[in-house]
Design a protein around this motif. Structure first.
Motif, mmCIF file in Angstrom:
data_model
loop_
_atom_site.group_PDB
_atom_site.id
_atom_site.type_symbol
_atom_site.label_atom_id
_atom_site.label_comp_id
_atom_site.label_asym_id
_atom_site.label_seq_id
_atom_site.Cartn_x
_atom_site.Cartn_y
_atom_site.Cartn_z
ATOM 1 N N ILE A 132 0.812 -1.220 0.000
ATOM 2 C CA ILE A 132 0.000 0.000 0.000
ATOM 3 C C ILE A 132 0.847 1.274 0.000
ATOM 4 N N ASN A 133 1.871 1.301 0.849
ATOM 5 C CA ASN A 133 2.652 2.526 1.067
ATOM 6 C C ASN A 133 4.062 2.486 0.485
ATOM 7 N N GLY A 134 4.416 1.375 -0.157
ATOM 8 C CA GLY A 134 5.804 1.167 -0.577
ATOM 9 C C GLY A 134 6.419 2.307 -1.380
ATOM 10 N N GLU A 135 5.748 2.749 -2.434
ATOM 11 C CA GLU A 135 6.301 3.791 -3.294
ATOM 12 C C GLU A 135 6.421 5.121 -2.561
ATOM 13 N N GLU A 136 5.416 5.453 -1.754
ATOM 14 C CA GLU A 136 5.465 6.707 -1.018
ATOM 15 C C GLU A 136 6.554 6.675 0.056
ATOM 16 N N CYS A 137 6.733 5.526 0.685
ATOM 17 C CA CYS A 137 7.802 5.394 1.686
ATOM 18 C C CYS A 137 9.172 5.575 1.045
ATOM 19 N N LYS A 138 9.331 5.056 -0.159
ATOM 20 C CA LYS A 138 10.589 5.224 -0.882
ATOM 21 C C LYS A 138 10.851 6.697 -1.163
ATOM 22 N N ARG A 139 9.823 7.428 -1.600
ATOM 23 C CA ARG A 139 9.963 8.863 -1.864
ATOM 24 C C ARG A 139 10.345 9.622 -0.588
ATOM 25 N N MET A 140 9.723 9.228 0.538
ATOM 26 C CA MET A 140 10.020 9.904 1.799
ATOM 27 C C MET A 140 11.450 9.633 2.251
ATOM 28 N N ARG A 141 11.913 8.393 2.094
ATOM 29 C CA ARG A 141 13.294 8.063 2.480
ATOM 30 C C ARG A 141 14.291 8.887 1.668
ATOM 31 N N GLU A 142 14.058 8.984 0.376
ATOM 32 C CA GLU A 142 14.944 9.762 -0.481
ATOM 33 C C GLU A 142 14.921 11.234 -0.084
ATOM 34 N N PHE A 143 13.750 11.733 0.257
ATOM 35 C CA PHE A 143 13.598 13.127 0.665
ATOM 36 C C PHE A 143 14.354 13.395 1.969
ATOM 37 N N CYS A 144 14.285 12.458 2.894
ATOM 38 C CA CYS A 144 14.931 12.630 4.195
ATOM 39 C C CYS A 144 16.450 12.494 4.111
ATOM 40 N N CYS A 145 16.918 11.671 3.189
ATOM 41 C CA CYS A 145 18.362 11.396 3.107
ATOM 42 C C CYS A 145 19.147 12.528 2.468
ATOM 43 N N LYS A 146 18.485 13.376 1.692
ATOM 44 C CA LYS A 146 19.190 14.435 0.972
ATOM 45 C C LYS A 146 18.520 15.773 1.237
ATOM 46 N N PRO A 147 18.796 16.356 2.416
ATOM 47 C CA PRO A 147 18.168 17.629 2.779
ATOM 48 C C PRO A 147 18.506 18.757 1.798
ATOM 49 N N ARG A 148 17.478 19.436 1.333
ATOM 50 C CA ARG A 148 17.640 20.621 0.488
ATOM 51 C C ARG A 148 16.717 21.694 1.043
ATOM 52 N N LEU A 149 17.283 22.787 1.482
ATOM 53 C CA LEU A 149 16.549 23.841 2.154
ATOM 54 C C LEU A 149 15.340 24.292 1.337
ATOM 55 N N ASP A 150 14.184 24.323 1.992
ATOM 56 C CA ASP A 150 12.907 24.786 1.417
ATOM 57 C C ASP A 150 12.291 23.821 0.409
ATOM 58 N N GLU A 151 12.920 22.692 0.145
ATOM 59 C CA GLU A 151 12.311 21.714 -0.756
ATOM 60 C C GLU A 151 11.181 20.991 -0.026
ATOM 61 N N SER A 152 10.100 20.682 -0.751
ATOM 62 C CA SER A 152 8.923 20.053 -0.133
ATOM 63 C C SER A 152 8.399 18.922 -1.004
ATOM 64 N N ILE A 153 7.689 17.984 -0.361
ATOM 65 C CA ILE A 153 6.972 16.941 -1.092
ATOM 66 C C ILE A 153 5.620 16.703 -0.405
ATOM 67 N N VAL A 154 4.713 16.083 -1.132
ATOM 68 C CA VAL A 154 3.413 15.695 -0.584
ATOM 69 C C VAL A 154 3.212 14.216 -0.863
#
Length: 213
Positions: A132-154
């Motif tokens: 159910i959540n696999g693809e979204e969890c992958k996106r979140m992990r990638e987002f968390c691993c590479k901090p970029r100031l002011d970058e956002s995801i939903v």
């Protein structure tokens, strides 16, 4: 091909998962969520008002959060905004702040949440959660691993309250820097969408997963 930090992070988490059964209080259902970020929680103490000040314009634009809400929220006295802060520089990206509304919506008190990764909110069946959540969890992990100031995801996630009730969570995440330290603010919007019977409860999930096998 893979960054050393990614490899070391995976090795460490695999090791934690292997020995985790003997670590008291490290499991929530099927999720291994050790309380290993206490230092990060202490470091964030007192920084919430500053972080909120930095994102106030975004909260007003995206979520229509007005000044009469921001004031109480700054003191964590508002029960209208479901949000949390995590530290992406620490192993397992632990939560360092949860709002009063977060506690009320999820059923998890701050004392449990802080210093842990937020995956305890995901359905407590690993195979089903991956489906159910696999693809979204992958996106979140990638987002968390590479901090970029002011970058956002939903992201849209199926989450689970402490009591087992499931809900659709439209999660907004953004990188914020406070006193030179990067953090991630997550704001949850609980969606009143229909919940298919087959995924509404843990028992229903077990039944369909067993049938699939």
């Amino acid at each position: 091909k893979y960054e050393l930090t990614d490899i070391l992070g995976k090795i460490f988490l695999d090791w934690l998962a292997e020995v985790g059964g003997s670590i008291s209080g490290s499991w929530e259902g099927a999720h291994f969520v050790p309380k290993i970020g206490s230092g990060a929680v202490q470091e964030f103490a007192g920084r919430w008002p500053s972080l909120l000040e930095k994102v106030s314009d975004s909260l007003e634009q995206l979520f229509k959060v007005k000044g009469d809400v921001l004031g109480p929220l700054k003191n964590n006295a508002s029960d209208t905004v479901v949000c949390a802060v995590s530290d992406p520089t620490e192993v397992d990206c632990p939560l360092v702040f949860v709002s009063k509304a977060f506690e009320e919506i999820t059923g998890y008190e701050a004392d449990f949440c802080l210093a842990r990764n937020c995956r305890f909110l995901q359905p407590n069946d690993k195979k089903f959660n991956a489906l159910i959540n696999g693809e979204e969890c992958k996106r979140m992990r990638e987002f968390c691993c590479k901090p970029r100031l002011d970058e956002s995801i939903v992201c849209l996630l199926l989450n689970e309250q402490k009591c087992g009730t499931r809900f659709w969570n439209l999660l907004f995440m953004t990188h914020v820097e406070v006193e030179g330290h990067p953090y991630i603010l997550g704001v949850q919007s609980i969606l009143g969408l229909p919940m298919p019977t087959k995924i509404a409860t843990h028992d229903a999930t077990v039944a369909i997963m067993e049938f699939d096998e």
